[in-house]
Design an enzyme around this catalytic site. Structure first.
Site, PDB file in Angstrom:
ATOM      1  N   HIS A  37      16.935  12.806   2.675  1.00  0.00           N
ATOM      2  CA  HIS A  37      15.519  12.922   3.083  1.00  0.00           C
ATOM      3  C   HIS A  37      15.344  12.471   4.541  1.00  0.00           C
ATOM      4  O   HIS A  37      14.624  13.100   5.312  1.00  0.00           O
ATOM      5  CB  HIS A  37      14.630  12.052   2.193  1.00  0.00           C
ATOM      6  CG  HIS A  37      14.614  12.441   0.745  1.00  0.00           C
ATOM      7  ND1 HIS A  37      15.121  11.629  -0.243  1.00  0.00           N
ATOM      8  CD2 HIS A  37      14.143  13.543   0.119  1.00  0.00           C
ATOM      9  CE1 HIS A  37      14.956  12.215  -1.422  1.00  0.00           C
ATOM     10  NE2 HIS A  37      14.370  13.372  -1.234  1.00  0.00           N
ATOM     11  N   ASP A 149      18.728  22.332  -1.694  1.00  0.00           N
ATOM     12  CA  ASP A 149      17.965  23.111  -2.673  1.00  0.00           C
ATOM     13  C   ASP A 149      17.778  24.499  -2.061  1.00  0.00           C
ATOM     14  O   ASP A 149      16.687  24.863  -1.647  1.00  0.00           O
ATOM     15  CB  ASP A 149      16.643  22.412  -2.966  1.00  0.00           C
ATOM     16  CG  ASP A 149      16.873  21.007  -3.495  1.00  0.00           C
ATOM     17  OD1 ASP A 149      17.124  20.864  -4.697  1.00  0.00           O
ATOM     18  OD2 ASP A 149      16.858  20.048  -2.694  1.00  0.00           O
TER      19      ASP A 149
HETATM   20  P1  AMP Z   1      13.248  16.104  -3.346  1.00  0.00           P
HETATM   21  O1  AMP Z   1      12.640  14.781  -3.055  1.00  0.00           O
HETATM   22  O2  AMP Z   1      14.497  16.043  -4.139  1.00  0.00           O
HETATM   23  O3  AMP Z   1      12.236  17.097  -3.876  1.00  0.00           O
HETATM   24  O4  AMP Z   1      13.708  16.699  -1.943  1.00  0.00           O
HETATM   25  C1  AMP Z   1      12.827  16.765  -0.864  1.00  0.00           C
HETATM   26  C2  AMP Z   1      13.491  17.508   0.270  1.00  0.00           C
HETATM   27  O5  AMP Z   1      14.694  16.835   0.627  1.00  0.00           O
HETATM   28  C3  AMP Z   1      13.891  18.951  -0.105  1.00  0.00           C
HETATM   29  O6  AMP Z   1      13.660  19.789   1.029  1.00  0.00           O
HETATM   30  C4  AMP Z   1      15.361  18.805  -0.387  1.00  0.00           C
HETATM   31  O7  AMP Z   1      16.090  20.001  -0.202  1.00  0.00           O
HETATM   32  C5  AMP Z   1      15.764  17.765   0.624  1.00  0.00           C
HETATM   33  N1  AMP Z   1      17.012  17.090   0.218  1.00  0.00           N
HETATM   34  C6  AMP Z   1      17.276  16.487  -0.967  1.00  0.00           C
HETATM   35  N2  AMP Z   1      18.551  16.032  -0.992  1.00  0.00           N
HETATM   36  C7  AMP Z   1      19.099  16.355   0.209  1.00  0.00           C
HETATM   37  C8  AMP Z   1      20.387  16.178   0.795  1.00  0.00           C
HETATM   38  N3  AMP Z   1      21.385  15.565   0.129  1.00  0.00           N
HETATM   39  N4  AMP Z   1      20.593  16.633   2.044  1.00  0.00           N
HETATM   40  C9  AMP Z   1      19.605  17.274   2.727  1.00  0.00           C
HETATM   41  N5  AMP Z   1      18.366  17.479   2.233  1.00  0.00           N
HETATM   42  C10 AMP Z   1      18.112  17.039   0.982  1.00  0.00           C
END
Ligand code: AMP
Length: 277
Positions: A37, A149
């Site tokens: 994030h 994602d």
């Molecule tokens: P989430 O909180 O899991 O819904 O993710 C929020 C954002 O963070 C989304 O755009 C995800 O694709 C991105 N994200 C989650 N994990 C990662 C990671 N390991 N590397 C890069 N971006 C990430």
């Protein structure tokens, strides 16, 4: 760093920023922040005058029986991480986004079909609806999404194009643990023994990518990778596919713009990953 707890506080901050002609950048998240994030925050800094991180666990993208109730909510720690990282002007952390009587949703097709949607048909409608609402409420001029994602990123790009939303979308690469496991809030659900097995998914995807690049038949490479993933201790493969990175259309042979997409179960924990070939 401002903490904005509802859409009215968000609107007040936005009015003053827009009056100054400022460009707004948004990092949508569900919280429980990790280095993945924070890399999004870094990717968007310098591209906007005010940066807002949103934290909202969106019930619309969870089906009955999924992990909505237990999804980690670690707000104070998240605020600390954002303060320490720097560059975040505001956290928008609404306690609710759907007022009673809410009855409108986005229904994406195209790149939203297949892969994740096969076992989670509710998912991208929920994602697209909340992202559109967040864009509206934050006045986003630019927003960043993780390639981790990958199908979600393509669904957002498609929605922005189809609905003429005035928001620039940028993508940021997947951040991984030292052993290759893609960082995810759901990694915290893994038992220690499962955590040992988890990095093998990315390893198997890298091996498959190398074979596809050598010109081997895609189906054979995917079958071998699937067998190896199960042999490593994963419980089930939801999907492991090779496709065009823009259209997500299946590809049978090596292609310039090829991409591997995977979702697997380790016990009850569902992990996803992606790799450009
Ligand atoms: P989430 O909180 O899991 O819904 O993710 C929020 C954002 O963070 C989304 O755009 C995800 O694709 C991105 N994200 C989650 N994990 C990662 C990671 N390991 N590397 C890069 N971006 C990430």
């Amino acid at each position: 760093m401002k903490i904005l707890q509802n859409k009215h506080e968000m609107a007040d901050a936005l009015t003053s920023w827009k009056q100054q002609g400022l460009r707004i950048g948004v990092v949508p998240t569900m919280g429980n922040l990790h280095a993945g994030h924070l890399s999004l925050l870094k990717a968007i800094s310098g591209k906007a005058d005010k940066i807002i991180t949103t934290i909202y666990v969106n019930p619309l993208q969870f089906a009955q029986g999924e992990d909505f109730d237990i999804y980690p909510r670690t707000h104070e720690a998240d605020f600390e991480k954002l303060r320490a990282a720097g560059g975040c002007d505001a956290v928008f952390i609404p306690d609710q986004m759907y007022e009673s009587g809410h009855a409108t949703a986005i229904s994406p097709a195209g790149v939203a079909l297949g892969y994740e949607a096969r076992t989670r048909p509710h998912f991208f409608g929920g994602v697209a609806t909340i992202v559109l609402k967040l864009f509206q409420q934050t006045g986003a001029d630019i927003a960043v999404f993780g390639e981790k994602d990958y199908q979600q990123l393509q669904v957002i790009r498609q929605m922005v194009r189809d609905l003429d939303l005035p928001v620039e979308i940028i993508a940021s690469p997947t951040i991984r643990e030292a052993d290759g496991l893609a960082m995810s809030s759901r990694n915290g659900y893994l038992a220690p023994a499962e955590r040992q097995i988890a990095p093998f998914l990315y390893q198997a995807m890298q091996d498959a990518a190398a074979e596809i690049r050598q010109g081997k038949e895609v189906e054979t490479c995917l079958k071998k990778a699937s067998d190896n993933i199960l042999a490593a201790g994963f419980t089930e493969i939801d999907y492991l596919g090779y496709c065009d990175a823009d259209s997500l259309a299946k590809r049978e042979t090596h292609t310039q713009n090829g991409m591997l997409l995977a979702a697997v179960y380790l016990g009850n924990v569902r992990l996803i990953d992606q790799l450009k070939v």
